[in-house]
Design a protein around this motif. Sequence first.
Motif, PDB file in Angstrom:
ATOM      1  N   VAL A  98      35.855  53.120  37.701  1.00  0.00           N
ATOM      2  CA  VAL A  98      35.741  52.048  38.687  1.00  0.00           C
ATOM      3  C   VAL A  98      36.809  52.247  39.761  1.00  0.00           C
ATOM      4  N   LEU A  99      36.417  52.127  41.029  1.00  0.00           N
ATOM      5  CA  LEU A  99      37.371  52.173  42.129  1.00  0.00           C
ATOM      6  C   LEU A  99      37.854  50.753  42.397  1.00  0.00           C
ATOM      7  N   VAL A 100      39.137  50.489  42.155  1.00  0.00           N
ATOM      8  CA  VAL A 100      39.708  49.163  42.375  1.00  0.00           C
ATOM      9  C   VAL A 100      40.350  49.112  43.751  1.00  0.00           C
ATOM     10  N   MET A 101      39.945  48.115  44.541  1.00  0.00           N
ATOM     11  CA  MET A 101      40.446  47.953  45.894  1.00  0.00           C
ATOM     12  C   MET A 101      41.083  46.573  46.029  1.00  0.00           C
ATOM     13  N   VAL A 102      42.070  46.472  46.902  1.00  0.00           N
ATOM     14  CA  VAL A 102      42.677  45.192  47.246  1.00  0.00           C
ATOM     15  C   VAL A 102      42.523  45.019  48.750  1.00  0.00           C
ATOM     16  N   ALA A 105      31.323  54.187  38.704  1.00  0.00           N
ATOM     17  CA  ALA A 105      30.858  52.922  38.131  1.00  0.00           C
ATOM     18  C   ALA A 105      30.709  51.844  39.183  1.00  0.00           C
ATOM     19  N   GLY A 106      31.162  52.118  40.399  1.00  0.00           N
ATOM     20  CA  GLY A 106      31.100  51.130  41.462  1.00  0.00           C
ATOM     21  C   GLY A 106      32.485  50.751  41.942  1.00  0.00           C
ATOM     22  N   ILE A 107      32.542  49.648  42.673  1.00  0.00           N
ATOM     23  CA  ILE A 107      33.789  49.204  43.301  1.00  0.00           C
ATOM     24  C   ILE A 107      34.092  47.772  42.880  1.00  0.00           C
ATOM     25  N   ILE A 108      35.338  47.503  42.539  1.00  0.00           N
ATOM     26  CA  ILE A 108      35.831  46.147  42.353  1.00  0.00           C
ATOM     27  C   ILE A 108      36.833  45.888  43.463  1.00  0.00           C
ATOM     28  N   ASN A 109      36.496  44.961  44.350  1.00  0.00           N
ATOM     29  CA  ASN A 109      37.318  44.672  45.526  1.00  0.00           C
ATOM     30  C   ASN A 109      37.964  43.299  45.344  1.00  0.00           C
ATOM     31  N   ILE A 110      39.287  43.268  45.249  1.00  0.00           N
ATOM     32  CA  ILE A 110      40.035  42.021  45.080  1.00  0.00           C
ATOM     33  C   ILE A 110      40.423  41.499  46.453  1.00  0.00           C
ATOM     34  N   ARG A 111      39.883  40.349  46.824  1.00  0.00           N
ATOM     35  CA  ARG A 111      40.165  39.743  48.122  1.00  0.00           C
ATOM     36  C   ARG A 111      41.286  38.717  47.960  1.00  0.00           C
ATOM     37  N   ASP A 126      41.592  35.148  46.308  1.00  0.00           N
ATOM     38  CA  ASP A 126      40.507  34.285  46.753  1.00  0.00           C
ATOM     39  C   ASP A 126      39.240  34.560  45.944  1.00  0.00           C
ATOM     40  N   ARG A 127      38.872  35.842  45.862  1.00  0.00           N
ATOM     41  CA  ARG A 127      37.660  36.186  45.128  1.00  0.00           C
ATOM     42  C   ARG A 127      37.704  37.657  44.722  1.00  0.00           C
ATOM     43  N   VAL A 128      36.828  38.010  43.796  1.00  0.00           N
ATOM     44  CA  VAL A 128      36.653  39.393  43.350  1.00  0.00           C
ATOM     45  C   VAL A 128      35.213  39.788  43.615  1.00  0.00           C
ATOM     46  N   GLU A 129      35.030  40.903  44.330  1.00  0.00           N
ATOM     47  CA  GLU A 129      33.696  41.401  44.645  1.00  0.00           C
ATOM     48  C   GLU A 129      33.398  42.615  43.765  1.00  0.00           C
ATOM     49  N   ILE A 130      32.276  42.572  43.061  1.00  0.00           N
ATOM     50  CA  ILE A 130      31.873  43.658  42.174  1.00  0.00           C
ATOM     51  C   ILE A 130      30.634  44.321  42.788  1.00  0.00           C
TER      52      ILE A 130
END
Length: 814
Positions: free
Chosen positions: A180-184, A227-233, A209-213
Amino acid sequence: MVILLLGILLGILSVNALFAQEQAISVYVQGKLVNEKNEPMSFGTAVLYSLPDSVFTKGALADADGNFEFDAVLNGTYYVEGSYLGYSKLHSAAFSVNQSTENGHIVLPTLQMQPETVGLQEVTVTYKKPLVEMQADKMVVNVESSAIAQSGSALDVLRRSPGVTVNQQQEISLKGKQGVLVMVDDKPTQLTHEQLGVMLQSLPANTIDRVEIIANPSAKYDAAGNAGIINIRLKKNKNTGINGSASANAGYGWNPVFGTNLNLNYRNEKVNLFGNYGYTDRKRGNDNYFRRFVELPGDSLVFDQNFYQLYHNQTHTLKTGADWFVTPKTTVGVLFNGQFDLANTDIDNHIALDGFNKEGYTDVKANTDIRNNWKNTTYNLNLKHQLNPDGSALNVDLDYAAYRITENSHLNNRYLNMEQEVLPPYLLRSNNNSNVNIAAAKADYSRPLKNKAMLETGVKSSYVWIDNGIFFETQAENGIWLPDAGKNNDFRFTENINAAYVNYSQQVGKWAIQAGLRAEQTNNRGNSVTLNRTERQNYLSLFPSANVSYTLNDKNQLAFAYSRRIDRPGYTDLNPFTVYIDQFTSGRGNPFLKPQFTHSVSLSHTYADMINTSVSYSRTTDALGDMIVQSDTTRNAYQIPSNFDHFDNASVTVSAPIPVTKWWNAQLSLNGFYSRYQSVYLNQTINNSQFTGMIYLANNITLPKNFSVEVAAEYHSPLIWGIYHVKSNYSADLGISKSFGNGSNLKFSLTDVFNTNIDRITINDNNLRLNGNFKNETRVATLTYTCKFGNSQVQNARRRSTATDDERSRVKGQ
């Protein structure tokens, strides 16, 4: 068992309520927004509220002709609020939906909006987003909507997100897939899973604020992340003025935790200044046990190992930046991100040896002290320019990121027999310095076309250079420290990636089409100065992606997605140095690692914008994962990153928000996936497979006087991580929150209420047999107070990705 029964009961009640609502009347509501000249308010916002409490029900975006619509509106009384930038909000007259509604269709009178004037007072409506939202291209977890989600750290938020698994080694998987690519804030974190775990543990959940999967990202994104991207906003502040928020939290599990956070934002017509500072002081424990069997003909030895790890992190995070609105069409911005961490790790390790040992000792007591100083700074200069009135835009980012990591460790092994020392102690210390530098530039161009079409294209180039050195010393019997040259290593690495992409999307009647292609050229060179070994990799790869959706009717929508993605090895995974956990256990890098490539397809169905069902399949070649190699001669074992020949994953996911009653809302997520790893490694065959079921149920109960209660439970059946077989697990969380009229709130949470979150693993491959229990400090009670101040309507700072996003996510330490 109690929590499972509670979860089943809540699930039955939720499903019954859902089917009961299906029997109720539901209608289609249609309206139109126009301005003072009766011209359509293209892409204005319409929100449906229920009376008498003005509770948010649905939201809609008007089309180019100003028309908006809401489907599946249930019995009740409602009004619609229209809004548009520069215009005063406008409320429709109240209307009712009931059994007598003609033809199940309501057309509202046209809402004529007026330009905003000074002194016009507005009705303030409080809207709480659902915890989980299913959007066209992603799942969104609204952290601010949950007292439980806002407790603890960012890593805790991910643990509680549907479909996401975090093991005791803090490795993150999505629907059973690693990589998984984790982004902030659209910026990937270039870290090892250990360093990423430290960062996410130190990032307070109440700053999110939110987590985008995102399971199938488009060609616009870097191709990394199979596996996709998890973007932490992270939270942003909301046309002129100053505002901010401050929070403090304290908690206790086995150890205390404390954190503070300050967020400020100032904006006028020409400039936006923003900043965020956070401090976390956290101690957390990890109590582990494993048994490793060494069985040889006529000889056997069992290692029984108990070790307790205490981590103490003191972390300062700083984010500051400015946007200058040069003209109405041009914005120039600067951004600085910094994270400064002092981390101490103390490991108390006891190893009991059962069986024949020619050295004459039966016990080893190994104590390890690790002192880590980590500095991460990122600088970004960006430009956003609107080229034409049609919305064409150019975005340019220039980035530089620097990681400075120093680590000093001291290992003390004592050899005992019946509590008597039979050999001199083995003392080993090391000093590790890692310097990682990343420079990158990217440009993105987007242009709206006729017939609701959009064209996006862009280029990117990045350059990475790393200098990583580790130096070992052992202590002689006379107390003198002597260099241990056989363990030392000096590793240097450079990499250049050049990329270009094109992406096209269009709405054609009931069809929505998106197709893209990304090309990435990679050139890297790893040089082990110590071993006089150089490895080079040069390759060009193409990454197509496509997403097609079709609206069957006002309640049903189908979507198909395909993508090809890559995961490159972490920078220091390619470094062939060795890191010692104790005398018998170590880890080392692998300079021969290859990147892994993944093909993914998915088919999804959405019903009434509520129930989302998806089926997906992916195949990964040269899948990255860890192997454990055991020497039959020395009986030692080491972990090494490796490539599996194939990894297959098939999954089914169902997610639905369920309004049980007016005061009780639930979110149910069901996920089942089948995983299979196949490979031949060191002339030995690996063939591991497992079906896994996951259930997540969150309940939010609204009480009088601005109190609310949350109860969440999750369960997963046995699963596999490469060669690791993980047994079933379940846990439950509790949260209570109180909101005050001044915008402040107080929240209490208790995570892992029954202290059941334990990873129990087994390995039984060829000559390696291992059983283990890994228990993190998961039951933690936390109290958080947050207050807001200033103008609550200051517009958000711009969100933007930077050019070093993908590269930063691959920075690894020792």
